[in-house]
Design a protein around this motif. Structure first.
Motif, short mmCIF file in Angstrom:
data_model
loop_
_atom_site.label_atom_id
_atom_site.label_comp_id
_atom_site.label_asym_id
_atom_site.label_seq_id
_atom_site.Cartn_x
_atom_site.Cartn_y
_atom_site.Cartn_z
N ARG A 80 -7.37 -0.43 4.54
CA ARG A 80 -8.05 0.80 4.13
C ARG A 80 -7.25 2.06 4.45
O ARG A 80 -7.57 3.14 3.98
CB ARG A 80 -9.42 0.91 4.82
CG ARG A 80 -10.40 -0.17 4.38
CD ARG A 80 -11.74 0.03 5.06
NE ARG A 80 -12.73 -0.92 4.60
CZ ARG A 80 -13.49 -0.74 3.52
NH1 ARG A 80 -13.37 0.36 2.82
NH2 ARG A 80 -14.37 -1.66 3.16
N GLY A 81 -6.22 1.94 5.26
CA GLY A 81 -5.44 3.12 5.63
C GLY A 81 -6.13 3.93 6.70
O GLY A 81 -7.11 3.49 7.33
N LEU A 82 -5.63 5.14 6.92
CA LEU A 82 -6.15 6.02 7.96
C LEU A 82 -7.14 7.03 7.38
O LEU A 82 -6.88 7.64 6.35
CB LEU A 82 -5.00 6.76 8.65
CG LEU A 82 -5.40 7.75 9.75
CD1 LEU A 82 -5.96 7.00 10.96
CD2 LEU A 82 -4.22 8.62 10.15
N SER A 83 -8.26 7.20 8.08
CA SER A 83 -9.25 8.22 7.73
C SER A 83 -9.34 9.21 8.88
O SER A 83 -9.58 8.81 10.03
CB SER A 83 -10.63 7.59 7.47
OG SER A 83 -10.57 6.64 6.41
N VAL A 84 -9.13 10.48 8.57
CA VAL A 84 -9.19 11.53 9.59
C VAL A 84 -10.59 12.11 9.61
O VAL A 84 -11.12 12.53 8.57
CB VAL A 84 -8.15 12.63 9.31
CG1 VAL A 84 -8.23 13.73 10.35
CG2 VAL A 84 -6.74 12.03 9.27
N VAL A 85 -11.20 12.15 10.77
CA VAL A 85 -12.57 12.63 10.94
C VAL A 85 -12.54 13.93 11.72
O VAL A 85 -12.14 13.97 12.89
CB VAL A 85 -13.44 11.60 11.68
CG1 VAL A 85 -14.85 12.16 11.90
CG2 VAL A 85 -13.51 10.30 10.90
N ASN A 86 -12.91 15.02 11.07
CA ASN A 86 -13.08 16.31 11.74
C ASN A 86 -14.20 17.07 11.05
O ASN A 86 -14.70 16.65 10.00
CB ASN A 86 -11.78 17.12 11.74
CG ASN A 86 -11.19 17.27 10.35
OD1 ASN A 86 -11.91 17.55 9.40
ND2 ASN A 86 -9.88 17.07 10.22
N PHE A 141 -9.65 5.05 12.10
CA PHE A 141 -10.11 6.43 12.08
C PHE A 141 -9.41 7.21 13.19
O PHE A 141 -9.28 6.73 14.32
CB PHE A 141 -11.62 6.51 12.29
CG PHE A 141 -12.42 5.82 11.23
CD1 PHE A 141 -12.81 6.50 10.09
CD2 PHE A 141 -12.78 4.49 11.36
CE1 PHE A 141 -13.54 5.86 9.10
CE2 PHE A 141 -13.51 3.84 10.38
CZ PHE A 141 -13.89 4.53 9.24
N SER A 142 -8.98 8.41 12.85
CA SER A 142 -8.49 9.35 13.85
C SER A 142 -9.55 10.43 14.00
O SER A 142 -9.79 11.23 13.08
CB SER A 142 -7.16 9.97 13.41
OG SER A 142 -6.70 10.92 14.35
N VAL A 143 -10.20 10.47 15.16
CA VAL A 143 -11.37 11.32 15.38
C VAL A 143 -11.03 12.31 16.49
O VAL A 143 -10.43 11.94 17.51
CB VAL A 143 -12.60 10.48 15.77
CG1 VAL A 143 -13.86 11.34 15.72
CG2 VAL A 143 -12.75 9.27 14.85
#
Length: 949
Positions: free
Chosen positions: A91-97, A116-118
């Protein structure tokens, strides 16, 4: 979610070196803290590790501590790995901000799984909402729905920049919550900065305890596996150029070092009780020296003299000046020094001794005088001239020695390409020039573009050449242009500096007008009149001294400046040069734009950490010129060369001999080696840590902890199975207090509160203020409205004034109280606040640790707070709590604007999309939203000129 099945799936990785493969297998098998030397490809290892989990599918992995640039690096790497491996489940990387996601979107994203990068503030709130199944933060309200992010569903957590994880940090809070609820998920931490792990007593053991890890894995450059991998069959050819500095540059550097040494000697003399064994000139070159000095002085900061405080600030200025001497050109350095002098000089006509102590040294005179003589000089009359002012100016325009060396290297590369036109490997003929920062890049781009341009009708300049020497590269065109800009710049510099100083004085002292003291400074000099001013002008005779012994620059005669400006006027050849394009509409691109041939490119790029690996991989340069030394980049070149056996790389390293640049480079390498040596010794002697499972509590202990033993006054012994609970405003997670409360077995319920920061019980509401926030709250009147609303809705409103644990537990105005109190003093404002609100209690706390103890005492014999009621308090009738925005940064910025309070800010947020849109609105449009007077204040704030008084 299990990650065992993904080990059977074929995953293609990009780890060609042996130490990378060994480290990857270690990380797959066990949890550990990895401390890797800079430049050995930390993000590459992290991205390959993440891809191994992502390609398997069905995993939920969270990255903590990543910056925006690292998120971009990892995202591109995961997408590339997924394409190469053809992994359908990746799914790759999802950035959460907060900029792109809300609570509902995050809940759906977590349910799908992935990487996820949170941000830490969002992640700790999402984890806390699942600690109690009754509560979930939905935008700004609490709703009875399922968990948002249950720690038990996490496959694992990846922590970047592990050196920043301290006991009171949000990252340590997150890891504690994760490990309490999830015992089988993996936890891996990474760092490429070994120095912070060696500060203090048993620093590695403390860091391992904060990270909830048991095993450290150390990979220095001298590690046997790393050494064999990078020093294999073929190494990159490195040619070092030791370039001597000019006499003027050496004089300035020695003078600055003398100022640094004297300043440090004065610090030691004034602060004998501090540990100052490491305070020397060598340690002053290290980039974290300012932080170390300030950290040691913070506990006694309210007691140190004004002179000590000024010297601490001066050390930062002087250390920056050392770098400016080597990187700035002569004209830019002259301008920079004038700006420094203007910033440190007292106001015109003032008798206060506010100048920095180093300005009284003879070395300071050498700095400013030598910097002037590198730009232009003049011949002083023998007698009859006041202060020896020159009767004429002529340009000198000394060039940096590295420029000529860079031109010679490019000529050598050109000869090499000419005699070896066929490339015998798969690298390009691209020339990559690496610099320290963007300003140096711009300087070199301009030099390379204009080094063969000659001012054809310019005579008498020392930078000119005749005959065959005209073919040699020269910076004459660039330096003449900079000198013209400098002479034009200093005409307006006095006006700008005086305006800014007057504005600052009004804000600090409440003064009404400073025009009387600064009139002679702001005005233009009368024609053919000599006068003395401080600050922004270049003295032809060098700086002089006034009666108090401080540096003062004598302004040039207007006629001499005009003559100098006429002498460097643009010639015909200079006028024909193409100017830099500031804005290009990109019309007719097909006629003017095309793809460059890679063999003909000279690319100038600043050092950019791990992003330099992308530069090397994409450009595949055959020649690399390191214009300034860097500790990590040579290792990146080694990794790049060792990873591609059929690519040849030739590296040219430039460094000034006997300079602070060279000393700083060797010092950084030595400090890193010493840090790894200490870590290896501590690892060998470190005891085994046995982690206690605090989530499994003895039933009897749990019962005793909830028993209320305060039965005085007819009370009855009572016990409750419900653990203590505190409702916390989500904006308070910037501080360490919620983490410390959670460490005391207190349930933290994050909410978007309108009134108060901490709700301890139905009757106790606490507004927490740091000293800095307290001063700003008094200044804009926000604290009075907060105290009023707390008094309306709660029986026991409280104001908590919390100090930093590493600083003194005192208010600085109390230490320097002169006897007469005014309304401007902080302590008098606190007295007026208590008189206006008699029921308001003020709590003084020396640190967040003490605050946690105070809260624990206040909650005894009190009912638990209701989160739903706490959220609804303070809202207008019919107002929905979901209208509160989660992203508070723009709203907090908006409340700093004059005239904007909480009510006005709420109206603007609902009507205006962004602060940018508000700043571009007309006065009538703003007034139509918030009223006439407030609208005028807001419009005046966004449209005020810096030149206005």
């Amino acid at each position: 979610m299990s990650a065992d099945k993904d080990e059977r799936l074929p995953v293609k990785l990009s780890l060609p070196l042996s130490y990378q493969q060994d480290l990857f297998h270690e990380l797959r098998s066990e949890d550990e803290l990895v401390v890797l030397a800079r430049g050995l490809g930390l993000l590459r290892i992290v991205s390959n590790l993440l891809h191994s989990y992502d390609a398997a599918g069905g995993n939920l992995i969270v990255i903590v501590g990543a910056t925006d640039r690292e998120n971009g690096w990892i995202g591109e790497a995961l997408a590339e790995h997924a394409a190469v491996s053809a992994s359908p489940l990746a799914r790759g990387l999802s950035v959460v901000n907060t900029d792109v996601t809300n609570v509902g979107m995050r809940e759906k994203m977590y349910a799908r799984g992935g990487v996820f990068s949170v941000t830490s503030r969002i992640l700790v709130v999402d984890l806390l909402t699942s600690m109690d199944p009754l509560f979930l933060l939905q935008e700004a309200t609490l709703m009875f729905v399922s968990d948002l992010l249950n720690p038990e569903t996490l496959t694992g957590i990846i922590v970047l920049h592990a050196e920043k994880v301290i006991a009171t940090s949000l990252e340590a809070f997150i890891l504690r919550i994760y490990r309490q609820r999830n015992k089988i998920g993996f936890l891996k931490a990474f760092s490429d900065s070994p120095e912070p792990f060696t500060m203090g007593f048993s620093p590695l053991a403390k860091m391992m305890r904060n990270l909830f890890l048991l095993k450290p894995s150390l990979w220095p450059r001298f590690h046997l596996t790393v050494k064999e991998a990078l020093e294999g069959e073929k190494k990159a050819d490195v040619i070092e150029f030791e370039i001597p500095m000019t006499d003027a540059m050496r004089d300035i550097q020695n003078a600055v070092l003398e100022c640094v040494e004297v300043s440090m000697r004065e610090l030691k003399k004034a602060n004998t009780g501090l540990e100052m064994d490491d305070w020397n000139v060598d340690s002053a070159l290290h980039k974290s020296f300012d932080v170390i000095v300030r950290r040691q002085l913070d506990p006694e900061w309210h007691r140190v003299s004004w002179k000590t405080k000024q010297i601490v600030n001066d050390l930062t200025v002087l250390r920056g000046m050392l770098q400016s001497v080597l990187s700035y050109d002569a004209v830019s350095l002259r301008r920079h020094l004038e700006t420094i002098l203007a910033a440190h000089a007292p106001p015109p006509g003032s008798t206060r001794q506010t100048q920095s102590p180093w300005l009284f040294l003879d070395a300071a005179h050498t700095i400013f005088d030598t910097a002037k003589r590198r730009v232009y000089t003049g011949t002083s009359e023998e007698a009859g001239t006041l202060h020896g002012l020159p009767d004429g100016l002529r340009p000198v325009l000394e060039e940096q020695p590295k420029w000529a060396c860079l031109a010679e290297i490019l000529e050598e590369i050109e000869r090499d390409v000419y005699f070896n036109p066929t490339i015998r490997d798969d690298s390009n003929g691209t020339i990559l020039v690496m610099c320290g920062d963007e300003s140096t890049c711009r300087q070199l781009r301009e030099y390379l573009q204009t080094m063969h341009v000659r001012p054809d009708d310019h005579e008498g300049d020392e930078s000119g050449r005749e005959g065959k020497q005209d073919m040699k590269p020269s910076a004459a065109y660039m330096m003449r242009r900079k000198l013209r800009n400098y002479l034009n710049w200093k005409k307006d510099f006095a006006k700008v500096s005086a305006s800014l100083f007057a504005e600052n004085q009004k804000a600090l002292n409440g003064s009404t007008d400073l025009r009387r003291g600064g009139e002679s400074y702001r005005g233009k000099p009368p024609p053919n009149k000599r006068r003395r001013v401080r600050g922004g002008s270049a003295a032809a005779s060098g700086p002089s001294r006034v009666t108090n012994g401080s540096i003062q620059i004598t302004e040039d005669q207007a006629s001499h400046v005009a003559e100098l400006l006429a002498e460097v006027r643009p010639t015909r050849a200079e006028a024909n040069q193409k100017h830099e394009i500031a804005a290009d509409p990109l019309e007719d691109m097909e006629d003017y734009y095309e793809l460059y041939e890679m063999n003909d490119l000279v690319i100038i790029h600043p050092y950019d950490g791990d992003m330099d690996e992308h530069v090397l991989e994409e450009l595949k340069p055959r020649y690399i010129i390191m214009y300034e030394p860097d500790t990590a980049f040579p290792r990146r070149v080694e990794v790049y060369r060792s990873s591609h056996r059929y690519r040849n790389v030739k590296v040219f390293l430039m460094c000034y001999t006997g300079s602070v640049e060279e000393q700083r480079y060797f010092s950084a390498v030595r400090k890193e080696k010493d840090a790894f040596t200490k870590l290896i010794k501590e690892k060998g002697a470190m005891s085994i840590t046995i982690a206690l499972d605090r989530s499994v509590e003895d039933p009897q202990e749990k019962f005793l902890r909830t028993v209320n033993t305060r039965i005085a006054g007819g009370g009855r012994l009572a016990a409750t199975a419900e653990p203590p609970r505190v409702v916390v405003d989500v904006r308070e997670f910037r501080s360490s207090l919620p983490s410390l409360l959670h460490g005391r077995s207190v349930v933290i319920v994050p909410c978007m509160l309108t009134v108060g920061d901490y709700i301890l019980s139905p009757d106790i509401c606490v507004e927490r203020k740091s000293i800095k926030d307290l001063i700003s709250s008094f200044k804009d009147g926000r604290l009075y409205s907060q105290a009023e609303t707390m008094g309306l809705h709660y029986k026991n409103p409280m104001l908590l004034i919390e100090f930093d644990q590493n600083k003194s537990f005192t208010l600085e105005p109390f230490a320097d109280l002169s006897g007469s109190t005014t309304q401007q003093d902080l302590q008098s404002k606190l007295v007026l606040l208590t008189l206006a609100f008699p029921r308001l209690k003020i709590i003084w706390s020396s640190s967040p640790y003490q605050t946690a103890e105070i809260f624990e005492e206040l909650k005894k014999n009190q009912d638990e707070p209701d989160p739903i009621k706490a959220v609804s308090i303070g809202l207008a009738d019919g107002e929905d709590p979901t209208d509160q925005t989660f992203n508070q940064t723009p709203r907090e910025m908006l409340q700093k604007v004059p005239g904007v309070n909480a009510k006005v800010a709420r109206a603007l947020v609902l009507e205006v999309e962004s602060i940018l849109e508000l700043s571009n609105m007309e006065e009538g449009e703003v007034s139509g939203l918030v009223g006439g007077e407030v609208g005028r204040q807001v419009h005046r704030f966004f449209n005020r000129s810096v030149f206005d008084d």
